[in-house]
Design a protein around this motif. Sequence first.
Motif, PDB file in Angstrom:
ATOM      1  N   GLN A 147      -2.726  12.375   1.772  1.00  0.00           N
ATOM      2  CA  GLN A 147      -3.797  11.648   1.086  1.00  0.00           C
ATOM      3  C   GLN A 147      -4.073  10.315   1.784  1.00  0.00           C
ATOM      4  O   GLN A 147      -3.421   9.944   2.750  1.00  0.00           O
ATOM      5  N   LYS A 148      -5.080   9.605   1.261  1.00  0.00           N
ATOM      6  CA  LYS A 148      -5.458   8.315   1.835  1.00  0.00           C
ATOM      7  C   LYS A 148      -4.402   7.257   1.578  1.00  0.00           C
ATOM      8  O   LYS A 148      -3.636   7.340   0.614  1.00  0.00           O
ATOM      9  N   VAL A 149      -4.406   6.246   2.421  1.00  0.00           N
ATOM     10  CA  VAL A 149      -3.625   5.047   2.152  1.00  0.00           C
ATOM     11  C   VAL A 149      -4.317   4.309   1.004  1.00  0.00           C
ATOM     12  O   VAL A 149      -5.531   4.084   1.029  1.00  0.00           O
ATOM     13  N   GLU A 150      -3.524   3.944  -0.020  1.00  0.00           N
ATOM     14  CA  GLU A 150      -4.109   3.348  -1.228  1.00  0.00           C
ATOM     15  C   GLU A 150      -3.528   1.951  -1.461  1.00  0.00           C
ATOM     16  O   GLU A 150      -2.326   1.739  -1.297  1.00  0.00           O
ATOM     17  N   GLN A 172       0.943   5.721   0.753  1.00  0.00           N
ATOM     18  CA  GLN A 172       0.252   6.904   1.265  1.00  0.00           C
ATOM     19  C   GLN A 172       1.033   8.127   0.810  1.00  0.00           C
ATOM     20  O   GLN A 172       2.122   8.407   1.340  1.00  0.00           O
ATOM     21  N   LYS A 210     -10.035   8.556   5.152  1.00  0.00           N
ATOM     22  CA  LYS A 210      -9.014   9.603   5.075  1.00  0.00           C
ATOM     23  C   LYS A 210      -8.269   9.791   6.378  1.00  0.00           C
ATOM     24  O   LYS A 210      -7.241  10.474   6.415  1.00  0.00           O
ATOM     25  N   TYR A 223       0.868  -1.176   0.000  1.00  0.00           N
ATOM     26  CA  TYR A 223       0.000   0.000   0.000  1.00  0.00           C
ATOM     27  C   TYR A 223       0.904   1.225   0.000  1.00  0.00           C
ATOM     28  O   TYR A 223       2.068   1.142   0.367  1.00  0.00           O
TER      29      TYR A 223
END
Lengths: 114, 115
Positions: free
Chosen positions: A41-44, A37, B107, A35
Amino acid sequence: EPEVTQTPSHQVTQMGQEVILRCVPISNHLYFYWYRQILGQKVEFLVSFYNNEISEKSEIFDDQFSVERPDGSNFTLKIRSTKLEDSAMYFCASSEADRYYGYTFGSGTRLTVV
Amino acid sequence: AQSVTQLDSHVSVSEGTPVLLRCNYSSSYSPSLFWYVQHPNKGLQLLLKYTSAATLVKGINGFEAEFKKSETSFHLTKPSAHMSDAAEYFCVVSESKSGYSTLTFGKGTMLLVSP
């Protein structure tokens, strides 16, 4: 308590260079993940790996990315030609079984592309 | 598709007062739900998880969360905040498609604890 170990903790690289981020998952875990980040921003999700092959990957995980489990203990993420926008914290995770047990994450590798 | 909404980007509490971090989710399948915590310059630590057993889930460090299907919520609570609870908290949903699951993160909510 077992840990997922990631090295290095911080890597600085020049744009266009190849980088390899390394992870040692927990020894009896069978599922492995990357993952990332980006700051603020969001963890993707990037990719999941099981039985020596990619099981899922996101749109982010394009041809410049690859993963490998070269020796039965390490799990690596390679970025072939880094771009400025690849700068992020990259987290490796592993789990004993998919979905139900929760994932154990490493401390992350902060990649800075300059 | 699954998604997670954390309703507050920041929550400020005083030490010793209750903590409530709100999370709503959407999922096409029966989800598993998690809360992770991230202290500064540290990795993601699993606080607790819901996997279709008891709806009230107890985690580490006195945290708990209640799964409410009718409200599609999974709020995180703690009766009394401690200074060491100051961190960023992520609500996460996992669902399986084609037999493999992925995590979708909210978020994040930054918890600030004042003396």
